[in-house]
Design a protein around this motif. Sequence first.
Motif, PDB file in Angstrom:
ATOM      1  N   SER A   5       0.333  24.582 -14.089  1.00 35.60           N
ATOM      2  CA  SER A   5      -0.398  25.694 -13.485  1.00 35.60           C
ATOM      3  C   SER A   5      -1.005  26.594 -14.562  1.00 35.60           C
ATOM      4  O   SER A   5      -2.167  27.005 -14.457  1.00 35.60           O
ATOM      5  CB  SER A   5       0.526  26.503 -12.572  1.00 35.60           C
TER       6      SER A   5
ATOM      7  N   THR B  20      -0.005  22.553  -6.677  1.00 33.00           N
ATOM      8  CA  THR B  20      -0.134  23.248  -7.960  1.00 33.00           C
ATOM      9  C   THR B  20      -1.571  23.241  -8.453  1.00 33.00           C
ATOM     10  O   THR B  20      -2.047  24.258  -8.977  1.00 33.00           O
ATOM     11  CB  THR B  20       0.790  22.602  -9.010  1.00 33.00           C
TER      12      THR B  20
ATOM     13  N   TYR C  35      -2.674  28.974  -7.160  1.00 33.86           N
ATOM     14  CA  TYR C  35      -1.495  29.559  -7.808  1.00 33.86           C
ATOM     15  C   TYR C  35      -1.289  30.966  -7.260  1.00 33.86           C
ATOM     16  O   TYR C  35      -2.242  31.616  -6.836  1.00 33.86           O
ATOM     17  CB  TYR C  35      -1.646  29.584  -9.332  1.00 33.86           C
TER      18      TYR C  35
END
Length: 176
Positions: free
Chosen positions: A97, A132, A136
């Motif tokens: 991420s 992911t 986020y």
Amino acid sequence: MRHRHRRLTAQADLDITAFLNLMIVLVPVLLLGMVFTQIRMIELNFPGMEAGQAPASENFRLVVTVIPGGLEVADSERGLIEVLPVKDGGQDYQGLSALLQQIKARMPEKTDVTLEVGPDVDYQTLVTVMDTVRSYPAVVAASVVEAELFPDVSLMDAGEDRTLAQSASAADGGGV
């Protein structure tokens, strides 16, 4: 004299006690079961072209490879960007991420990503990686919202003999 015969009008009593007992038990069971069966869908864009469609000229194609040994992030121009090996028995979703947030900051108009998935990757890992790369959690005005990363996800097969590359990003001064 004529005799009038009366028809016997006997009414049959229906015993529906067993049926009512069944309904009393069946309806709550079905209603409770509906709460736990929620269908979730994730839209996917599969690679390929429509008939008569010209290939698009892309100079940057983001590819995330998911294999049991870890995650690899690469692009079509420079090759391998980052290798994220397995940490503590699980994939490094936070590292993925953070890396994708850096890429998105440099290329805000880019919305597509291709996931190369190995044959031994379990379903939950695939769904978590897809979540992911799509968004986020970000804090905006003192509340947590889902910020967009790369919502257009395509899938492809990584091949059976695919292994995690050596950490090339550490050798070349790496990362994004």
